[in-house]
Design an enzyme around this catalytic site. Structure first.
Site, PDB file in Angstrom:
ATOM      1  N   GLU A  47       0.858  -1.291   0.030  1.00 13.94           N
ATOM      2  CA  GLU A  47      -0.033  -0.001   0.130  1.00 13.94           C
ATOM      3  C   GLU A  47       0.935   1.274   0.049  1.00 13.94           C
ATOM      4  O   GLU A  47       1.914   1.308   0.579  1.00 13.94           O
ATOM      5  CB  GLU A  47      -0.907   0.047   1.317  1.00 13.94           C
ATOM      6  CG  GLU A  47      -2.025  -1.136   1.227  1.00 13.94           C
ATOM      7  CD  GLU A  47      -2.961  -1.170   0.186  1.00 13.94           C
ATOM      8  OE1 GLU A  47      -2.911   0.004  -0.708  1.00 13.94           O
ATOM      9  OE2 GLU A  47      -3.777  -2.235  -0.216  1.00 13.94           O
ATOM     10  N   PHE A  49       1.705   5.621   0.176  1.00 15.30           N
ATOM     11  CA  PHE A  49       1.843   6.559   1.040  1.00 15.30           C
ATOM     12  C   PHE A  49       0.408   7.283   1.691  1.00 15.30           C
ATOM     13  O   PHE A  49       0.165   7.736   2.740  1.00 15.30           O
ATOM     14  CB  PHE A  49       2.581   7.668   0.734  1.00 15.30           C
ATOM     15  CG  PHE A  49       2.757   8.781   1.982  1.00 15.30           C
ATOM     16  CD1 PHE A  49       3.303   8.506   3.360  1.00 15.30           C
ATOM     17  CD2 PHE A  49       2.690  10.237   1.406  1.00 15.30           C
ATOM     18  CE1 PHE A  49       3.476   9.472   4.084  1.00 15.30           C
ATOM     19  CE2 PHE A  49       3.007  11.106   2.451  1.00 15.30           C
ATOM     20  CZ  PHE A  49       3.488  10.923   3.679  1.00 15.30           C
ATOM     21  N   ASN A  50      -0.489   7.510   0.648  1.00 17.36           N
ATOM     22  CA  ASN A  50      -1.878   8.018   0.863  1.00 17.36           C
ATOM     23  C   ASN A  50      -2.932   7.366   1.234  1.00 17.36           C
ATOM     24  O   ASN A  50      -3.637   7.777   2.127  1.00 17.36           O
ATOM     25  CB  ASN A  50      -2.146   9.019  -0.416  1.00 17.36           C
ATOM     26  CG  ASN A  50      -0.979   9.998  -0.698  1.00 17.36           C
ATOM     27  OD1 ASN A  50      -0.952  10.844   0.068  1.00 17.36           O
ATOM     28  ND2 ASN A  50      -0.242   9.879  -1.506  1.00 17.36           N
ATOM     29  N   PHE A 359      -3.505   9.973  -3.559  1.00 16.54           N
ATOM     30  CA  PHE A 359      -2.640  11.158  -3.608  1.00 16.54           C
ATOM     31  C   PHE A 359      -3.510  12.499  -4.111  1.00 16.54           C
ATOM     32  O   PHE A 359      -3.621  13.580  -3.301  1.00 16.54           O
ATOM     33  CB  PHE A 359      -1.642  10.979  -4.903  1.00 16.54           C
ATOM     34  CG  PHE A 359      -0.716  12.037  -4.787  1.00 16.54           C
ATOM     35  CD1 PHE A 359       0.726  11.840  -4.118  1.00 16.54           C
ATOM     36  CD2 PHE A 359      -0.661  13.313  -5.348  1.00 16.54           C
ATOM     37  CE1 PHE A 359       1.879  12.685  -4.141  1.00 16.54           C
ATOM     38  CE2 PHE A 359       0.499  14.209  -5.186  1.00 16.54           C
ATOM     39  CZ  PHE A 359       1.568  14.195  -4.583  1.00 16.54           C
TER      40      PHE A 359
HETATM   41  N1  GTP Z   1       6.404  13.705  -5.814  1.00 17.49           N
HETATM   42  C1  GTP Z   1       5.212  13.292  -6.416  1.00 17.49           C
HETATM   43  N2  GTP Z   1       5.149  11.859  -6.067  1.00 17.49           N
HETATM   44  C2  GTP Z   1       3.981  11.331  -6.567  1.00 17.49           C
HETATM   45  C3  GTP Z   1       3.001  12.028  -7.280  1.00 17.49           C
HETATM   46  N3  GTP Z   1       2.036  11.284  -7.664  1.00 17.49           N
HETATM   47  C4  GTP Z   1       2.618  10.070  -7.078  1.00 17.49           C
HETATM   48  N4  GTP Z   1       3.494   9.909  -6.418  1.00 17.49           N
HETATM   49  C5  GTP Z   1       4.154   8.918  -5.878  1.00 17.49           C
HETATM   50  O1  GTP Z   1       3.624   7.720  -5.846  1.00 17.49           O
HETATM   51  C6  GTP Z   1       2.650   7.417  -4.684  1.00 17.49           C
HETATM   52  C7  GTP Z   1       1.312   7.225  -4.966  1.00 17.49           C
HETATM   53  O2  GTP Z   1       0.986   6.156  -4.285  1.00 17.49           O
HETATM   54  P1  GTP Z   1      -0.312   6.508  -3.285  1.00 17.49           P
HETATM   55  O3  GTP Z   1      -0.062   7.015  -2.041  1.00 17.49           O
HETATM   56  O4  GTP Z   1      -0.755   4.998  -3.090  1.00 17.49           O
HETATM   57  O5  GTP Z   1      -1.393   7.152  -3.809  1.00 17.49           O
HETATM   58  P2  GTP Z   1      -2.306   6.561  -5.281  1.00 17.49           P
HETATM   59  O6  GTP Z   1      -1.364   5.346  -5.923  1.00 17.49           O
HETATM   60  O7  GTP Z   1      -2.205   7.617  -6.351  1.00 17.49           O
HETATM   61  O8  GTP Z   1      -3.492   5.883  -5.044  1.00 17.49           O
HETATM   62  P3  GTP Z   1      -4.036   4.561  -4.700  1.00 17.49           P
HETATM   63  O9  GTP Z   1      -3.147   3.283  -5.145  1.00 17.49           O
HETATM   64  O10 GTP Z   1      -5.410   4.402  -5.409  1.00 17.49           O
HETATM   65  O11 GTP Z   1      -4.129   4.515  -3.291  1.00 17.49           O
HETATM   66  C8  GTP Z   1       3.121   8.691  -3.734  1.00 17.49           C
HETATM   67  O12 GTP Z   1       3.356   8.368  -2.262  1.00 17.49           O
HETATM   68  C9  GTP Z   1       4.469   9.435  -4.055  1.00 17.49           C
HETATM   69  O13 GTP Z   1       5.367   8.672  -3.737  1.00 17.49           O
HETATM   70  C10 GTP Z   1       3.411  13.363  -7.429  1.00 17.49           C
HETATM   71  O14 GTP Z   1       2.581  13.950  -8.077  1.00 17.49           O
HETATM   72  N5  GTP Z   1       4.658  13.838  -7.111  1.00 17.49           N
END
Ligand code: GTP
Ligand code: MG
Length: 398
Positions: A47, A49-50, A359
């Site tokens: 999983e 961070f968000n 995110f």
């Molecule tokens: N710096 C930065 N990192 C990002 C960005 N988008 C995604 N990431 C990285 O990718 C991770 C996204 O993973 P999650 O926190 O799981 O969020 P998600 O994958 O968009 O959503 P779910 O998988 O549906 O929970 C973040 O924790 C960041 O490390 C962005 O716009 N900027």
């Protein structure tokens, strides 16, 4: 056997008496620590961070509510460890919550404590968990067509985490529990062994919020203030590059352009580079025709970002990315850089997010807290073709 030896070692090197927890070496006693009880939790390793931030809220609300009834358990903040997306951080784990959040502010909402605070109190440096409950989903959540809160001990299970890389965390007994429904039902499990001092739940993502989107939910969310250095750096960037010193900026729009696994696995939800350019241009022409500054937060590859930038620039926009210096990356870590991106997105006149990205959800919540009109926040990038559902609106409750 190892567990028994460790317990013996613990018993020999410390002496908890009626006055509290006493350390034989320094001859100091800590009355509070003797009385306090701690619950740790861990989340499914893949999983991100968000989602983990939302799991924290479920636990924090569970503890904040229980504290009103004089419950003495404290919640241990699980360090950030080996997150899949955090590629530059393999050597620096574990990372404590204070790196990303204002822990005093978290404490103003719920009785939380950092794991290192516990290690500093246990002179032997060994933390023994009395019961580790490994939570699992029921094979059929809708028995007889109905989703009911329930839990059941039994079956086979494994703890698939690594105790955040610590070899000095030990367990007396592992208990397998099938669980579904509201998180406050975990108190039933806690009550089974009243003399436990340390309990842990693995797969903390399985229990659900008691009340998603309630006032308490938002009070908790508001307490999740970021580390002040991250806020300062984001605000400095906004002032220097996006010409704004206010909380609600009029001078730029922001986009969360989620790529990587989303671009590969969710093609029906995310657009191509060209499609993204077309949508950003269309959005600005419709909602904010005088805006030229576009801030893009993304986990995309350099080649994609360069293409996006050059195509937007060629039609008259100025594109901004937060690109950390090596020392900022070293200091803030990938997680801190992601938060800086989120803060910059949060203050923009308009925000366009990625569908069903947590995110993006966290940015939307931040903007709700800042008091932006929801029409400026709940906008999404659509796929190049096919249907494009509107994003759900989760409005702040005060
Ligand atoms: N710096 C930065 N990192 C990002 C960005 N988008 C995604 N990431 C990285 O990718 C991770 C996204 O993973 P999650 O926190 O799981 O969020 P998600 O994958 O968009 O959503 P779910 O998988 O549906 O929970 C973040 O924790 C960041 O490390 C962005 O716009 N900027
Ligand atoms: Mg994810």
């Amino acid at each position: 056997m190892i567990v028994n030896l460790l317990l013996l070692f613990l018993a020999l090197s410390t002496n908890a008496n009626d006055e509290g927890y006493c350390d034989l070496k320094t001859k100091t006693c800590d009355n509070d620590f003797f009385k306090e009880k701690f619950i740790l939790y861990d989340v499914n390793p893949p999983e991100g961070f968000n989602l983990r931030r939302d799991v924290y809220m479920r636990f924090a609300i569970m503890f904040a509510e229980a504290k009103k009834n004089k419950n003495e358990w404290k919640l241990v903040l699980p360090p950030w460890y080996k997150l899949y997306h955090w590629k530059s951080e393999r050597k620096n784990y574990p990372i404590y919550w204070s790196k990303f959040f204002n822990v005093d502010s978290l404490k103003s909402f719920a009785p939380v404590v950092e794991l290192h605070d516990i290690f500093t109190k246990t002179e032997t440096n060994i933390l023994n968990i009395d019961h580790l409950y490994v939570l699992q989903n029921f094979p059929d959540p809708f028995e007889n067509g109905e989703f009911k809160d329930k839990w059941e001990i039994g079956g086979d299970c494994d703890y698939d985490g690594e105790f955040w890389g610590y070899s000095n965390i030990t367990v007396t007994e592992i208990v397998c529990v099938k669980f579904q429904g509201r998180i406050s039902n975990l108190w039933d499990l806690v009550a089974m062994h009243p003399s436990d001092k340390f309990i842990m739940f693995a797969h903390g993502e399985i229990p659900l919020h008691d009340y998603y989107g309630s006032k308490t939910f938002w009070d908790c969310r508001k307490s999740m203030k970021f580390n002040k250095d991250l806020i300062k750096t984001a605000k400095q960037f906004i002032a220097d590059h996006l010409n704004c010193k206010e909380e609600k900026c009029a001078s730029y729009i922001s986009v969360h352009w989620r790529r990587q696994d989303f671009a590969r696995l969710r093609r029906n939800d995310v657009p191509s580079v060209q499609g993204t350019v077309k949508q950003i241009d269309g959005f600005i022409k419709k909602h904010s025709p005088n805006t030229k500054n576009v801030f893009v937060a993304s986990d995309g590859q350099n080649s994609e970002l360069t293409q996006l930038e050059s195509q937007l620039t060629s039609i008259g926009y100025k594109v901004h990315f937060f690109i950390p210096t090596p020392s900022q990356l070293n200091d803030f870590k990938d997680g801190g850089i992601a938060i800086i991106d989120q803060i910059i997105c949060s203050h923009a006149a308009y925000f366009i997010g990625t569908y069903e990205s947590t995110f993006t959800f966290r940015i939307q919540e931040e903007r709700e807290i800042l008091g932006f009109d929801s029409s400026t926040t709940f906008n999404r990038l659509c796929p190049d073709s096919g249907k494009c559902e509107k994003p759900s609106k989760w409005r702040v409750v005060s």
